[in-house]
Design a protein around this motif. Structure first.
Motif, PDB file in Angstrom:
ATOM      1  N   TYR A   1     -66.481   7.334  11.290  1.00  0.00           N
ATOM      2  CA  TYR A   1     -65.080   7.002  11.555  1.00  0.00           C
ATOM      3  C   TYR A   1     -64.953   6.042  12.734  1.00  0.00           C
ATOM      4  CZ  TYR A   1     -60.074   7.632  12.441  1.00  0.00           C
ATOM      5  OH  TYR A   1     -58.730   7.416  12.635  1.00  0.00           O
ATOM      6  N   PHE A   2     -65.616   6.368  13.855  1.00  0.00           N
ATOM      7  CA  PHE A   2     -65.532   5.511  15.030  1.00  0.00           C
ATOM      8  C   PHE A   2     -66.130   4.127  14.761  1.00  0.00           C
ATOM      9  CE2 PHE A   2     -65.490   9.490  17.873  1.00  0.00           C
ATOM     10  CZ  PHE A   2     -64.107   9.449  17.991  1.00  0.00           C
ATOM     11  N   GLN A   3     -67.232   4.086  14.011  1.00  0.00           N
ATOM     12  CA  GLN A   3     -67.845   2.800  13.699  1.00  0.00           C
ATOM     13  C   GLN A   3     -66.898   1.938  12.875  1.00  0.00           C
ATOM     14  OE1 GLN A   3     -70.226   1.198  14.855  1.00  0.00           O
ATOM     15  NE2 GLN A   3     -71.423   0.070  13.325  1.00  0.00           N
ATOM     16  N   ALA A   4     -66.208   2.542  11.922  1.00  0.00           N
ATOM     17  CA  ALA A   4     -65.275   1.786  11.083  1.00  0.00           C
ATOM     18  C   ALA A   4     -64.041   1.349  11.866  1.00  0.00           C
ATOM     19  CB  ALA A   4     -64.867   2.622   9.870  1.00  0.00           C
ATOM     20  N   LYS A   5     -63.422   2.280  12.564  1.00  0.00           N
ATOM     21  CA  LYS A   5     -62.155   1.980  13.212  1.00  0.00           C
ATOM     22  C   LYS A   5     -62.321   1.099  14.444  1.00  0.00           C
ATOM     23  CE  LYS A   5     -59.766   4.021  10.150  1.00  0.00           C
ATOM     24  NZ  LYS A   5     -58.948   3.198   9.220  1.00  0.00           N
ATOM     25  N   SER A   6     -63.498   1.140  15.080  1.00  0.00           N
ATOM     26  CA  SER A   6     -63.737   0.248  16.221  1.00  0.00           C
ATOM     27  C   SER A   6     -63.806  -1.209  15.767  1.00  0.00           C
ATOM     28  CB  SER A   6     -65.034   0.633  16.940  1.00  0.00           C
ATOM     29  OG  SER A   6     -66.170   0.390  16.122  1.00  0.00           O
ATOM     30  N   GLN A   7     -63.995  -1.424  14.473  1.00  0.00           N
ATOM     31  CA  GLN A   7     -64.035  -2.774  13.903  1.00  0.00           C
ATOM     32  C   GLN A   7     -62.807  -3.057  13.035  1.00  0.00           C
ATOM     33  OE1 GLN A   7     -68.057  -3.996  12.513  1.00  0.00           O
ATOM     34  NE2 GLN A   7     -68.704  -1.937  13.078  1.00  0.00           N
TER      35      GLN A   7
ATOM     36  N   ILE B   1     -76.645  -3.233   1.660  1.00  0.00           N
ATOM     37  CA  ILE B   1     -75.728  -3.135   2.784  1.00  0.00           C
ATOM     38  C   ILE B   1     -76.476  -2.717   4.043  1.00  0.00           C
ATOM     39  CG2 ILE B   1     -73.751  -2.668   1.306  1.00  0.00           C
ATOM     40  CD1 ILE B   1     -74.111   0.292   1.874  1.00  0.00           C
ATOM     41  N   GLN B   2     -75.745  -2.559   5.142  1.00  0.00           N
ATOM     42  CA  GLN B   2     -76.338  -2.138   6.404  1.00  0.00           C
ATOM     43  C   GLN B   2     -76.325  -0.614   6.517  1.00  0.00           C
ATOM     44  OE1 GLN B   2     -75.618  -5.272   9.791  1.00  0.00           O
ATOM     45  NE2 GLN B   2     -73.625  -4.674   8.964  1.00  0.00           N
ATOM     46  N   TYR B   3     -77.267  -0.093   7.316  1.00  0.00           N
ATOM     47  CA  TYR B   3     -77.383   1.348   7.496  1.00  0.00           C
ATOM     48  C   TYR B   3     -77.504   1.692   8.973  1.00  0.00           C
ATOM     49  CZ  TYR B   3     -78.172   1.638   2.475  1.00  0.00           C
ATOM     50  OH  TYR B   3     -78.022   1.550   1.107  1.00  0.00           O
TER      51      TYR B   3
ATOM     52  N   TYR C   1     -64.813  -4.782   7.186  1.00  0.00           N
ATOM     53  CA  TYR C   1     -65.684  -3.610   7.263  1.00  0.00           C
ATOM     54  C   TYR C   1     -65.115  -2.491   6.389  1.00  0.00           C
ATOM     55  CZ  TYR C   1     -68.552   0.107   9.287  1.00  0.00           C
ATOM     56  OH  TYR C   1     -69.441   1.139   9.460  1.00  0.00           O
ATOM     57  N   ILE C   2     -65.977  -1.886   5.580  1.00  0.00           N
ATOM     58  CA  ILE C   2     -65.624  -0.694   4.812  1.00  0.00           C
ATOM     59  C   ILE C   2     -66.734   0.333   5.000  1.00  0.00           C
ATOM     60  CG2 ILE C   2     -65.095   0.284   2.550  1.00  0.00           C
ATOM     61  CD1 ILE C   2     -64.156  -2.446   1.643  1.00  0.00           C
ATOM     62  N   GLY C   3     -66.373   1.458   5.582  1.00  0.00           N
ATOM     63  CA  GLY C   3     -67.311   2.561   5.757  1.00  0.00           C
ATOM     64  C   GLY C   3     -66.834   3.769   4.978  1.00  0.00           C
ATOM     65  N   ARG C   4     -67.644   4.824   5.012  1.00  0.00           N
ATOM     66  CA  ARG C   4     -67.249   6.023   4.257  1.00  0.00           C
ATOM     67  C   ARG C   4     -67.937   7.254   4.822  1.00  0.00           C
ATOM     68  NH1 ARG C   4     -72.371   7.911   2.575  1.00  0.00           N
ATOM     69  NH2 ARG C   4     -73.442   6.426   1.225  1.00  0.00           N
TER      70      ARG C   4
END
Length: 295
Positions: free
Chosen positions: A27-33, A210-212, A3-6
């Motif tokens: 942040y929470f979406q990225a770090k929870s994964q 990508i997903q949104y 997972y890579i978010g921004r």
């Protein structure tokens, strides 16, 4: 795939409550994964930028213990990359020069109807538009499910470089997300409509979209979005915990009483552990009484 978010703020002012909500959600979406969380500065529009805002935003993220991975990307340093892609599309007849003014478009109902599409104009005094031959009329949002895009917006050949020479948000964000390997974008619901255009650019570039996930917007009692344009004040750097907890409640967390005495890193760790998409409000905008005052 990892997972890579921004989080990609524009430096037109200090970080306000609405931006904090977007930063926390991504942040929470990225770090929870166990994923990577990037920060990119969308400094494409110098006339709208505030001197020192980029550094202030980064200092604010650090004060809230939202620490990013890797180096911060600045769009202002990537003009040659955007221009190269535009020139390729112009050569391939996938983009074209347009001289239509906002006044002319407004007179035609507010939507560009393709007047310059086959005019073969030259660059001087023109914007650049991408040809939209396959409109994206809907997409799947991770919270809201199947989400429709208004037909008139979906079908419009949209600007990728403005008449004043500035590069358009939709172009830059897609090129940068692809280069950085972003797998999912988490952002405010005010950007639902441009999502179709961005998915279309992925397709034009031969890339898999990508997903949104679109988070609810924080709005004032009169329905105005909390934004720098609406003079939303910055959140506190010196005393971040009250704003942090309010933003977490806005995102649907049910906070334990004991969290009031927790340290900020403990709050962030708790948020990562307890984050789940079902907690998010179903509304696309929520009235907030956040004072927006720096303490």
């Amino acid at each position: 795939m990892d997972y890579i978010g921004r989080f990609a703020p524009s430096p037109s002012g200090p970080l306000h409550f609405g931006s904090l909500v977007a930063a926390l959600g991504s942040y929470f979406q990225a770090k929870s994964q166990q994923g990577t969380w990037l920060v990119r500065m969308e400094d494409l529009d110098p006339p709208r930028e505030m001197l020192g805002a980029a550094d202030l935003i980064l200092k604010t993220l650090e004060a809230y213990h939202l620490f990013w991975d890797g180096e911060v990307m600045y769009q202002s340093q990537r003009h040659s990359i955007y221009q190269s892609q535009i020139e390729q599309w112009l050569t391939e007849n996938k983009a074209y020069y347009c001289q239509c003014t906002r006044k002319q478009i407004k007179a035609n109902g507010g939507y560009y109807l393709g007047h310059c599409r086959e005019q073969h104009l030259q660059a001087e005094g023109c914007a650049v538009r991408i040809k939209v031959n396959t409109p994206i009329t809907e997409f799947y949002d991770l919270k809201h499910g199947k989400t429709a895009i208004p037909q008139a917006i979906a079908e419009e050949d949209f600007i990728i470089k403005r008449r004043d020479g500035l590069y358009a948000y939709n172009l830059a964000v897609v090129i940068d997300d692809i280069e950085q390997g972003v797998t999912e974008v988490v952002r405010g619901a005010d950007l639902i409509e441009p999502t179709g255009r961005q998915i279309g650019l992925y397709n034009t570039l031969g890339q898999t979209p990508i997903q949104y996930l679109h988070l609810p917007l924080a709005v004032t009692e009169n329905g105005a979005k909390l934004s720098k344009q609406n003079h939303a004040d910055g959140i506190s750097i010196e005393n971040p915990i009250p704003s942090l907890l309010q933003a977490m409640q806005f995102l649907g967390f049910t906070l334990p009483e004991s969290i009031d005495t927790a340290k900020i890193d403990e709050i962030i760790t708790w948020g990562i552990k307890h984050w789940h998409l079902t907690q998010l409000p179903v509304e696309t905008q929520i009235t907030t009484l956040f004072s927006n005052r720096v303490s």
